[in-house]
Design a protein around this motif. Structure first.
Motif, PDB file in Angstrom:
ATOM      1  N   SER A   1       0.649  -1.212   0.013  1.00  0.00           N
ATOM      2  CA  SER A   1       0.160  -0.055  -0.112  1.00  0.00           C
ATOM      3  C   SER A   1       0.781   1.280  -0.128  1.00  0.00           C
ATOM      4  N   ASN A   2       1.882   1.141   0.908  1.00  0.00           N
ATOM      5  CA  ASN A   2       2.769   2.379   0.954  1.00  0.00           C
ATOM      6  C   ASN A   2       3.576   2.611  -0.179  1.00  0.00           C
ATOM      7  N   GLU A   3       4.021   1.429  -1.090  1.00  0.00           N
ATOM      8  CA  GLU A   3       4.881   1.569  -2.182  1.00  0.00           C
ATOM      9  C   GLU A   3       4.040   2.103  -3.417  1.00  0.00           C
ATOM     10  N   ASP A   4       2.611   1.741  -3.409  1.00  0.00           N
ATOM     11  CA  ASP A   4       1.880   1.806  -4.347  1.00  0.00           C
ATOM     12  C   ASP A   4       1.520   3.584  -4.368  1.00  0.00           C
ATOM     13  N   ALA A   5       1.164   3.947  -3.118  1.00  0.00           N
ATOM     14  CA  ALA A   5       0.789   5.330  -2.771  1.00  0.00           C
ATOM     15  C   ALA A   5       1.856   6.434  -3.509  1.00  0.00           C
ATOM     16  N   LEU A   6       3.179   5.811  -2.772  1.00  0.00           N
ATOM     17  CA  LEU A   6       4.243   6.656  -3.152  1.00  0.00           C
ATOM     18  C   LEU A   6       4.681   6.710  -4.570  1.00  0.00           C
ATOM     19  N   TRP A   7       4.527   5.535  -5.292  1.00  0.00           N
ATOM     20  CA  TRP A   7       4.877   5.394  -6.856  1.00  0.00           C
ATOM     21  C   TRP A   7       3.812   6.215  -7.438  1.00  0.00           C
ATOM     22  N   LYS A   8       2.745   6.076  -7.183  1.00  0.00           N
ATOM     23  CA  LYS A   8       1.676   6.836  -8.043  1.00  0.00           C
ATOM     24  C   LYS A   8       1.819   8.394  -7.877  1.00  0.00           C
ATOM     25  N   ARG A   9       2.289   8.952  -6.699  1.00  0.00           N
ATOM     26  CA  ARG A   9       2.677  10.401  -6.638  1.00  0.00           C
ATOM     27  C   ARG A   9       3.934  10.683  -7.361  1.00  0.00           C
ATOM     28  N   PHE A  10       4.885   9.706  -7.451  1.00  0.00           N
ATOM     29  CA  PHE A  10       6.328  10.033  -8.067  1.00  0.00           C
ATOM     30  C   PHE A  10       5.759  10.069  -9.567  1.00  0.00           C
ATOM     31  N   ARG A  11       5.068   9.019  -9.997  1.00  0.00           N
ATOM     32  CA  ARG A  11       4.939   8.916 -11.495  1.00  0.00           C
ATOM     33  C   ARG A  11       3.960  10.107 -11.906  1.00  0.00           C
ATOM     34  N   ALA A  12       3.314  10.700 -11.056  1.00  0.00           N
ATOM     35  CA  ALA A  12       2.214  11.617 -11.487  1.00  0.00           C
ATOM     36  C   ALA A  12       2.928  13.086 -11.687  1.00  0.00           C
ATOM     37  N   ALA A  13       3.950  13.285 -10.525  1.00  0.00           N
ATOM     38  CA  ALA A  13       4.795  14.310 -10.671  1.00  0.00           C
ATOM     39  C   ALA A  13       5.789  14.276 -12.052  1.00  0.00           C
ATOM     40  N   ARG A  14       6.511  13.129 -12.184  1.00  0.00           N
ATOM     41  CA  ARG A  14       7.288  12.899 -13.593  1.00  0.00           C
ATOM     42  C   ARG A  14       6.193  13.029 -14.517  1.00  0.00           C
ATOM     43  N   THR A  15       5.195  12.747 -14.666  1.00  0.00           N
ATOM     44  CA  THR A  15       4.284  12.925 -15.841  1.00  0.00           C
ATOM     45  C   THR A  15       4.002  14.488 -16.113  1.00  0.00           C
ATOM     46  N   VAL A  16       3.813  15.075 -15.103  1.00  0.00           N
ATOM     47  CA  VAL A  16       3.416  16.636 -14.979  1.00  0.00           C
ATOM     48  C   VAL A  16       4.746  17.423 -15.533  1.00  0.00           C
ATOM     49  N   PHE A  17       5.780  16.835 -14.977  1.00  0.00           N
ATOM     50  CA  PHE A  17       6.910  17.613 -15.299  1.00  0.00           C
ATOM     51  C   PHE A  17       7.396  17.427 -16.893  1.00  0.00           C
ATOM     52  N   ASP A  18       7.201  16.351 -17.263  1.00  0.00           N
ATOM     53  CA  ASP A  18       7.435  15.870 -18.469  1.00  0.00           C
ATOM     54  C   ASP A  18       6.416  16.397 -19.356  1.00  0.00           C
ATOM     55  N   ARG A  19       5.245  16.621 -19.260  1.00  0.00           N
ATOM     56  CA  ARG A  19       4.367  17.354 -20.299  1.00  0.00           C
ATOM     57  C   ARG A  19       4.552  18.879 -20.102  1.00  0.00           C
ATOM     58  N   HIS A  20       4.926  19.430 -18.961  1.00  0.00           N
ATOM     59  CA  HIS A  20       5.347  20.892 -19.132  1.00  0.00           C
ATOM     60  C   HIS A  20       6.745  21.208 -20.057  1.00  0.00           C
ATOM     61  N   ARG A  21       7.633  20.208 -19.817  1.00  0.00           N
ATOM     62  CA  ARG A  21       8.627  19.945 -20.782  1.00  0.00           C
ATOM     63  C   ARG A  21       8.609  20.355 -21.993  1.00  0.00           C
ATOM     64  N   ARG A  22       7.790  19.135 -22.676  1.00  0.00           N
ATOM     65  CA  ARG A  22       7.352  19.100 -23.724  1.00  0.00           C
ATOM     66  C   ARG A  22       6.715  20.339 -24.283  1.00  0.00           C
ATOM     67  N   ALA A  23       5.677  20.618 -23.633  1.00  0.00           N
ATOM     68  CA  ALA A  23       4.967  22.141 -23.937  1.00  0.00           C
ATOM     69  C   ALA A  23       5.925  23.126 -24.116  1.00  0.00           C
ATOM     70  N   TYR A  24       6.784  23.370 -23.275  1.00  0.00           N
ATOM     71  CA  TYR A  24       7.986  24.373 -23.196  1.00  0.00           C
ATOM     72  C   TYR A  24       8.801  24.341 -24.368  1.00  0.00           C
ATOM     73  N   PHE A  25       9.133  23.231 -24.762  1.00  0.00           N
ATOM     74  CA  PHE A  25      10.341  23.247 -25.882  1.00  0.00           C
ATOM     75  C   PHE A  25       9.486  23.220 -27.033  1.00  0.00           C
ATOM     76  N   SER A  26       8.116  22.836 -27.147  1.00  0.00           N
ATOM     77  CA  SER A  26       7.276  23.067 -28.358  1.00  0.00           C
ATOM     78  C   SER A  26       7.273  24.514 -28.593  1.00  0.00           C
ATOM     79  N   GLN A  27       6.587  25.340 -27.630  1.00  0.00           N
ATOM     80  CA  GLN A  27       6.777  26.778 -27.801  1.00  0.00           C
ATOM     81  C   GLN A  27       8.003  27.454 -28.298  1.00  0.00           C
TER      82      GLN A  27
END
Length: 532
Positions: free
Chosen positions: A288-314
């Motif tokens: 339960s702990n590992e799944d919860a932490l991994w979901k948060r970590f994966r979500a943060a990496r996803t948001v960061f990657d989306r922002h990075r792609r949008a920034y470099f596209s612009q």
């Protein structure tokens, strides 16, 4: 395999190769009172191979048959019979040592030391037919039978089973005292208790059970200590994982327009590597702990990657726009590079430079390449203009010599003593100055500044002369002098009246006003003398 078989295998592997016989536990304290066949145990792997001796008991006496004294026995006597063994496997045959050419006689049974036998005698006894009994809590319990050997050998055999248990208890105590991992310790204690409960040994069973009770309490404490250490390690690991996730979330939450993408991307990759190392070699935190932490970590990496792609596209879009604008400026600059209209082209290049500075920047690599092309077009134009100016300067070299002579002549007029003569001479120098023509560009400023200095001196002398001869100035000065003289006369009369009246206040006021007017009069008289 039963516990007795394990102990028998230990006995069979002893260096002395103790003689293996069948041990038959009796159910009553006396063989004469046994009314049923005794249970037969296997003391060793080779018990059934032991040769029969002449002293072995008879095959059996049935109830009601006469015995040696001609009397019928009232119960069956115990008959030692070998227990059936499972057929050995081919691997067991292969593991057996090869027989020597001359077969040796069976080794005698191991004889325990006198001290060990004395200790065993405290807890058990042996009857003549090999039956062994254990004294436990003041009562005797049958242990087994070891026929065909001496009483000491039979007693020592069952005492060694107890010694094996004690040896395992000692080993377990050492593990507990050295704080070895407590895994399977309780299972070992349970197994030893089961062996003691079988009662097929001779020794102080209650003492062994007491030591096991003490071990149980120590093992419980050791397990608690290990659990506390494990919980502490797990808490530290959980905090470390939480720190990784929190930092990733912080990086992902930055404004995409202000974030340093190179540094942040490198840090995000480091956090991901740290996560993989922790998950591979760290303490397990629970699903339960590992799944919860991994979901948060994966979500943060996803948001960061989306922002990075949008920034470099612009950024790519902005770079394309900036490149297009600067390509247009470069085209204009290259078109002007062959122009010989030096003044117009130089002005256009200044305009193009201002527009270049106002244009958005492209990527560093593209911007540097575009600037190199723009600068190269400018360099072509200014190189041509410089060459043309150098040719002109060579033509104007003679003019420079003439103007330097004229400048030296003009400097002889300083300081101005005769304004009329100086003005006449300066006008002559100016006429010849214009006739001399242009000078090289490098000397133009110096030559012009020298003549301008002489012109300024003549102009200043002329202004001073005008101030002195101006009629209006003279009239204003004379009028002021007359007014001051009249005021001074009136003040002198006021002072005389005050002195006559003895009014000190009026005397002081009249004297101060008189002194001020006299100072003004002196200053005007000096100005009037200068104008004259």
């Amino acid at each position: 395999m039963t516990d007795s078989q394990k102990s028998d295998e230990t006995l069979a592997s002893a260096p002395a190769n103790e003689t293996e016989t069948t041990a038959t536990p009796a159910e009553d304290s006396s063989p004469a009172e046994d009314s049923s066949p005794a249970e037969v145990t296997n003391p060793g792997p080779g018990a059934e191979d032991a040769p029969a001796t002449e002293d072995a008991p008879a095959p059996g006496i049935q109830a009601g048959e006469p015995n040696a004294d001609g009397q019928k026995s009232t119960a069956e006597s115990p008959v030692p019979t070998p227990a059936k063994r499972p057929a050995p496997s081919p691997a067991a045959f292969a593991a057996r040592p090869k027989a020597t050419p001359s077969a040796a006689a069976p080794a005698p049974a191991i004889v325990s030391s006198a001290a060990a036998l004395a200790e065993a005698a405290r807890w058990g006894r042996v009857e003549g037919d090999g039956h062994v009994f254990l004294t436990l809590d003041g009562e005797e319990h049958p242990v087994g039978q070891y026929p065909g050997v001496s009483a000491d050998e039979a007693l020592g055999y069952f005492a060694r089973k107890y010694d094996d248990i004690v040896a395992q208890i000692v080993l377990l105590e050492q593990r507990v005292s050295s704080k070895a991992p407590s895994t399977d310790m309780q299972k070992t204690v349970t197994h030893l208790r089961e062996q003691l409960a079988e009662g097929n040994m001779v020794g102080d069973l209650r003492a062994a059970e007491g030591r096991l009770d003490t071990l149980v309490a120590k093992i419980v404490d050791l397990e608690k200590s290990e659990k506390a250490e494990h919980d502490a390690v797990r808490a530290a690991e959980l905090a470390a994982r939480e720190a990784i996730v929190a930092e990733a979330e912080e990086i992902a939450g930055h404004d995409p327009a202000q974030i340093q993408w190179k540094t942040s991307s490198g840090r995000m990759n480091e956090l991901f590597e740290s996560w993989k190392v922790a998950q591979k070699s760290g303490v397990r935190l629970g699903r339960s702990n590992e799944d919860a932490l991994w979901k948060r970590f994966r979500a943060a990496r996803t948001v960061f990657d989306r922002h990075r792609r949008a920034y470099f596209s612009q950024l790519d879009s902005n770079n394309s726009t900036a490149k297009a604008a600067k390509e247009k400026l470069i085209a204009e600059a290259e078109a002007l590079s062959a122009s010989t209209d030096w003044g117009y082209a130089a002005g256009e290049y200044r305009r193009l430079m201002d527009e270049w500075k106002a244009s958005p920047r492209a990527s560093r690599k593209d911007d540097d390449a575009l600037w190199a092309r723009f600068r190269a077009a400018q360099d072509v134009f200014f190189t041509h203009r410089q060459a043309a100016n150098e040719e002109i300067d060579q033509e104007y070299g003679a003019n420079l010599v003439v103007k330097e002579e004229l400048l030296a002549e003009a400097n002889t007029l300083l300081p101005i003593k005769d304004l009329t003569a100086a003005k006449k001479a300066l006008q002559s120098i100016r006429d010849r100055w214009e006739e001399a023509g242009k000078v090289p560009r490098a000397d133009m400023g110096r030559i012009e500044a020298g003549l301008r200095k002489v012109e300024d001196a003549v102009r200043h002398a002329e202004d001073e002369n005008w101030k002195r001869s101006n009629p209006e100035t003279k009239a204003r000065t004379n009028s002021a002098l007359s007014q001051l003289e009249s005021a001074i006369t009136g003040l002198k009369d006021d002072l005389a009246k005050a002195e006559k009246a003895g009014d000190q206040r009026k005397i002081k006021a009249a004297q101060e006003a008189l002194d001020a007017r006299q100072a003004w009069l002196e200053q005007l008289e000096r100005s009037a003398s200068e104008l004259a």
